[in-house]
Design a protein around this motif. Structure first.
Motif, PDB file in Angstrom:
ATOM      1  N   HIS A   1       0.837  -1.210   0.000  1.00  0.00           N
ATOM      2  CA  HIS A   1       0.000   0.000   0.000  1.00  0.00           C
ATOM      3  C   HIS A   1       0.869   1.256   0.000  1.00  0.00           C
TER       4      HIS A   1
ATOM      5  N   ASP B   1       1.049   3.919  -3.042  1.00  0.00           N
ATOM      6  CA  ASP B   1       0.735   5.333  -2.808  1.00  0.00           C
ATOM      7  C   ASP B   1       1.800   6.226  -3.454  1.00  0.00           C
TER       8      ASP B   1
ATOM      9  N   LEU C   1      -3.603   2.236  -8.566  1.00  0.00           N
ATOM     10  CA  LEU C   1      -4.816   2.266  -7.749  1.00  0.00           C
ATOM     11  C   LEU C   1      -5.552   0.931  -7.806  1.00  0.00           C
TER      12      LEU C   1
ATOM     13  N   ASP D   1      -3.703  -1.625  -5.823  1.00  0.00           N
ATOM     14  CA  ASP D   1      -3.932  -1.367  -4.403  1.00  0.00           C
ATOM     15  C   ASP D   1      -5.290  -1.924  -3.977  1.00  0.00           C
ATOM     16  N   GLY D   2      -6.290  -1.746  -4.833  1.00  0.00           N
ATOM     17  CA  GLY D   2      -7.602  -2.324  -4.553  1.00  0.00           C
ATOM     18  C   GLY D   2      -7.543  -3.838  -4.451  1.00  0.00           C
TER      19      GLY D   2
ATOM     20  N   GLU E   1     -12.294  -0.593   1.489  1.00  0.00           N
ATOM     21  CA  GLU E   1     -11.116   0.067   0.931  1.00  0.00           C
ATOM     22  C   GLU E   1     -10.881  -0.378  -0.514  1.00  0.00           C
TER      23      GLU E   1
ATOM     24  N   ARG F   1     -10.669   2.068  -3.803  1.00  0.00           N
ATOM     25  CA  ARG F   1      -9.510   2.110  -4.702  1.00  0.00           C
ATOM     26  C   ARG F   1      -9.918   1.743  -6.129  1.00  0.00           C
TER      27      ARG F   1
END
Length: 186
Positions: A47, A51, A70, A73-74, A85, A89
């Motif tokens: 994560h 970012d 993104l 990350d999801g 979350e 994402r």
């Protein structure tokens, strides 16, 4: 990490971005090969790296790379069973990817997001994602389009929208039959 730091010091942001992406891919693989607390720690590290990818890709004007980060990350949040979350994402990835020419990535995000919405009990969110995929694929109604219609029909049926479900399933069947007939002449 050393390459990334050297690239940062040298002002080579594209190289730094590439190094971050490679680091993220390594953490994804480490997370997939691990279990329990070790997997959780790898995803937490991921994560943080993703970012950084998002920030740098945005600064460099690389929306496809930002959308992919993104989305990844999801997927990591999904692996951690943190679906709220993950959906956030996925939506952020989708917001970026629709501005690019990468329809395949956009539809991959939509497909995964549809499954995430369904797992949260939001069939309307899942159906919305599938409708967007259908819009993109309508100009070339191949097998992927048919499968999308079938999935949308299944979700409409689960939502007690039987007439809509029948319409989607009939459309899928008509296209399948049309494609089979066209194929027999080729």
């Amino acid at each position: 990490t050393e390459i990334r730091e050297a690239a940062r010091r040298a002002g080579q942001e594209e190289v730094e971005l590439s190094a971050l992406v490679l680091e993220a891919q390594a953490l994804i693989q480490a997370g997939e090969r691990s279990s329990g607390q070790i997997a959780y720690q790898r995803y937490e590290q991921l994560h943080a790296v993703l970012d950084q990818v998002v920030i740098l890709a945005d600064r460099l004007g690389f929306p496809a790379e930002k959308a992919q980060a993104l989305f990844d990350d999801g997927l990591a949040y999904q692996q951690q069973d943190r679906m709220d979350e993950a959906v956030r994402r996925f939506q952020a990835a989708l917001d970026v990817s629709v501005t690019t020419a990468h329809t395949e990535l956009t539809n991959e995000i939509r497909g995964i997001a549809a499954a995430a919405y369904e797992s949260q009990g939001s069939t309307s969110g899942a159906i919305e994602m599938l409708e967007d995929i259908s819009s993109d694929l309508a100009s070339d109604p191949g097998q992927e389009f048919i499968e999308n219609l079938l999935e949308k029909g299944r979700l409409l049926n689960l939502s007690y929208r039987y007439r809509d479900a029948v319409a989607e399933l009939q459309q899928a069947l008509a296209i399948q039959q049309s494609n089979a007939a066209a194929g027999s002449w080729g």
